[in-house]
Scaffold this active site. Sequence first.
Site, PDB file in Angstrom:
ATOM      1  N   LYS A 162       1.127  -1.231  -0.123  1.00  0.00           N
ATOM      2  CA  LYS A 162      -0.161   0.103   0.079  1.00  0.00           C
ATOM      3  C   LYS A 162       0.701   1.406  -0.094  1.00  0.00           C
ATOM      4  O   LYS A 162       0.506   2.122  -0.788  1.00  0.00           O
ATOM      5  CB  LYS A 162      -1.076   0.116   1.198  1.00  0.00           C
ATOM      6  CG  LYS A 162      -1.923   1.232   1.456  1.00  0.00           C
ATOM      7  CD  LYS A 162      -2.710   0.950   2.549  1.00  0.00           C
ATOM      8  CE  LYS A 162      -3.478   2.478   2.724  1.00  0.00           C
ATOM      9  NZ  LYS A 162      -4.424   2.446   3.791  1.00  0.00           N
TER      10      LYS A 162
ATOM     11  N   LYS B 191       9.187  -0.757  14.304  1.00  0.00           N
ATOM     12  CA  LYS B 191       9.845  -0.331  13.061  1.00  0.00           C
ATOM     13  C   LYS B 191      11.047   0.626  13.246  1.00  0.00           C
ATOM     14  O   LYS B 191      11.967   0.446  12.543  1.00  0.00           O
ATOM     15  CB  LYS B 191       8.626   0.229  12.122  1.00  0.00           C
ATOM     16  CG  LYS B 191       7.769  -0.695  11.738  1.00  0.00           C
ATOM     17  CD  LYS B 191       6.905  -0.182  10.674  1.00  0.00           C
ATOM     18  CE  LYS B 191       5.609  -0.875  10.377  1.00  0.00           C
ATOM     19  NZ  LYS B 191       4.769  -0.254   9.231  1.00  0.00           N
TER      20      LYS B 191
ATOM     21  N   GLU C   6      -4.777  -6.559  15.021  1.00  0.00           N
ATOM     22  CA  GLU C   6      -4.235  -5.140  14.300  1.00  0.00           C
ATOM     23  C   GLU C   6      -5.621  -4.280  14.455  1.00  0.00           C
ATOM     24  O   GLU C   6      -5.337  -3.076  14.690  1.00  0.00           O
ATOM     25  CB  GLU C   6      -3.778  -5.142  12.949  1.00  0.00           C
ATOM     26  CG  GLU C   6      -3.005  -4.007  12.767  1.00  0.00           C
ATOM     27  CD  GLU C   6      -2.002  -4.258  11.511  1.00  0.00           C
ATOM     28  OE1 GLU C   6      -0.994  -4.536  11.632  1.00  0.00           O
ATOM     29  OE2 GLU C   6      -2.752  -4.341  10.505  1.00  0.00           O
TER      30      GLU C   6
HETATM   31  O1  F6P Z   1       3.186  -2.902   9.957  1.00  0.00           O
HETATM   32  C1  F6P Z   1       1.621  -3.127   9.604  1.00  0.00           C
HETATM   33  C2  F6P Z   1       1.125  -2.615   8.277  1.00  0.00           C
HETATM   34  O2  F6P Z   1       1.336  -1.296   8.092  1.00  0.00           O
HETATM   35  C3  F6P Z   1       0.188  -3.470   8.069  1.00  0.00           C
HETATM   36  O3  F6P Z   1      -1.004  -2.694   8.461  1.00  0.00           O
HETATM   37  C4  F6P Z   1       0.061  -3.470   6.524  1.00  0.00           C
HETATM   38  O4  F6P Z   1      -0.923  -4.588   6.062  1.00  0.00           O
HETATM   39  C5  F6P Z   1       1.430  -4.121   6.278  1.00  0.00           C
HETATM   40  O5  F6P Z   1       2.102  -3.369   7.202  1.00  0.00           O
HETATM   41  C6  F6P Z   1       1.997  -3.762   5.102  1.00  0.00           C
HETATM   42  O6  F6P Z   1       1.999  -2.471   4.925  1.00  0.00           O
HETATM   43  P1  F6P Z   1       2.203  -2.059   3.120  1.00  0.00           P
HETATM   44  O7  F6P Z   1       1.068  -2.686   2.262  1.00  0.00           O
HETATM   45  O8  F6P Z   1       2.008  -0.646   3.097  1.00  0.00           O
HETATM   46  O9  F6P Z   1       3.564  -2.636   2.876  1.00  0.00           O
END
Ligand code: F6P
Length: 533
Positions: A197, A501, A341
């Site tokens: 995302k 993170k 989550e």
């Molecule tokens: O670290 C949690 C998170 O933000 C989740 O909510 C999400 O599904 C995952 O990491 C992956 O995020 P992205 O699709 O932005 O790589």
Amino acid sequence: MTTPFQALSAHHAATQPRTIAALFGDAGRAEAFSARHGEMLFDFSKTDLDATALALLLDLATTRDVAGRRAAMFAGEKINETEGRAVLHTALRNLDATVMVEGRDVMPEVRATLSRCADFARDVRAGRFIGQGGAITDVVNIGIGGSDLGPAMATLALAPFHDGPRVHFVSNVDGAHIHDVLHGLNPQTTLVIVASKTFTTIETMTNADTAKAWMAKAVANPAAQFAAVSTAADKTAAYGIDAARVFGFEDWVGGRYSMWGPIGLSLMLAVGPEDFQEFLNGGSDMDRHFRTAPFAQNLPVLLALVGIWHNQICGHATRAVLPYDQRLSRLPAYLQQLEMESNGKGVSMDGGDLPYHSGPVVWGEPGTNGQHAFYQLIHQGTRVVPCEFLVARQGHEPELAHQHLLLVSNCLAQSEALMRGRSLDEARALMAKKGLTGAELERQARHRVFPGNRPSTTLAYPQLTPFTLGQIIALYEHRVFVEGVILGINSYDQWGVELGKELALALQPILEGRQPASGKDGSTQQLVAYLRG
Ligand code: F6P
């Protein structure tokens, strides 16, 4: 401190001790404590709920304004208040709807992106889009969390519908994962989907770089065999992926709710756009049910209320999800993200401390495997674990119908055993039959007692098809929503994943030896010293 659960807690305390089995003295109990939608049956009669408790729970759903919040979600209001975002994953599967976000109907774009994904999937499946060594034989989806768990779970679930290229999933930053997945694949006929995302997630971007380097050894233009799924078009372009193979979505789709849109591309490649559409239709069907069925017959509402009863009222901290359906073996992992989550938060929407527990710990494994592993604790351990069984009336292997029958009988046997248990007298009789007497009989009998009175629910469905899977996943999504509304928390942010993170980034230069570990606690310093070797 007053909580919305006081009347329920008082009722629970006043009705103890009692047994679930005794509640079946009411001949109509199974039907009264069940709900059906289409061909799906949710049986929650093997729980400690009685008519008063159920009525109080249904009142709770009303007083906590589940209906109002539901309308707000579907209308595109910014119910994800801490991120200032609407929550509209439902728009990805209700394709005829008009959904306004900030004065703009977002549906033409949703439909256009779905149709671009379908065209691309058809091209790959038909060999019109090819790799630098011929038709695509393998697809590797690189993503993590919501960009992995949903499509990975669903791709496995729908194995009988696969008629496209083989689809693989890489998520972990552990190089072992991508190494083992790429091992044996032909880079000239492999398509890599980078699913993120944000397009910044370190695990995904690191694995994407590794895949690109692997491919670069065998093809002239690795980027030509890459596609991307992301909300960040600028970043996918900077990564060198042709816009024709970039499939976007908006920030009103949360990561763990995103498999209905382009994040589902890997699933679509495996099963084809038509079956993917069936999956969407199943989700849409559950949306309609959730929006229109009275609470007393509303599956997502009832699942949520049973959850609130077990966690907030009875104090059972965990819930086991036990699919008697091998192809749902990734469902517990998927639900761990979806539920934990979403509802694992200690602060209420208004910023105050939550005066009760947040959502439960969700875990599980498919039956019958779990029976030969952790069911011991579920049956005889000192803690009560509410169990959620899932089972299909029919499998996909008619020639193995006798095995399906065995599977189903095991599923039903477990919920029956959990409820009725085995008394000391029954255990004594068993030992006497084996010829034991006296103190030895007594000692051995006690080990064979099952306390029973342990709650479970069963979700039964006709067969695990794309449509049914869509229904099941949307059912769980809405259950999480209802629980979140009742708990008064924001189910759609995930601030709790940030600190780790940040600290991981800070530890990198320390592990590389570029910075001293002196600012760290003693344990971390010791571990750094050990792991640097
Ligand atoms: O670290 C949690 C998170 O933000 C989740 O909510 C999400 O599904 C995952 O990491 C992956 O995020 P992205 O699709 O932005 O790589």
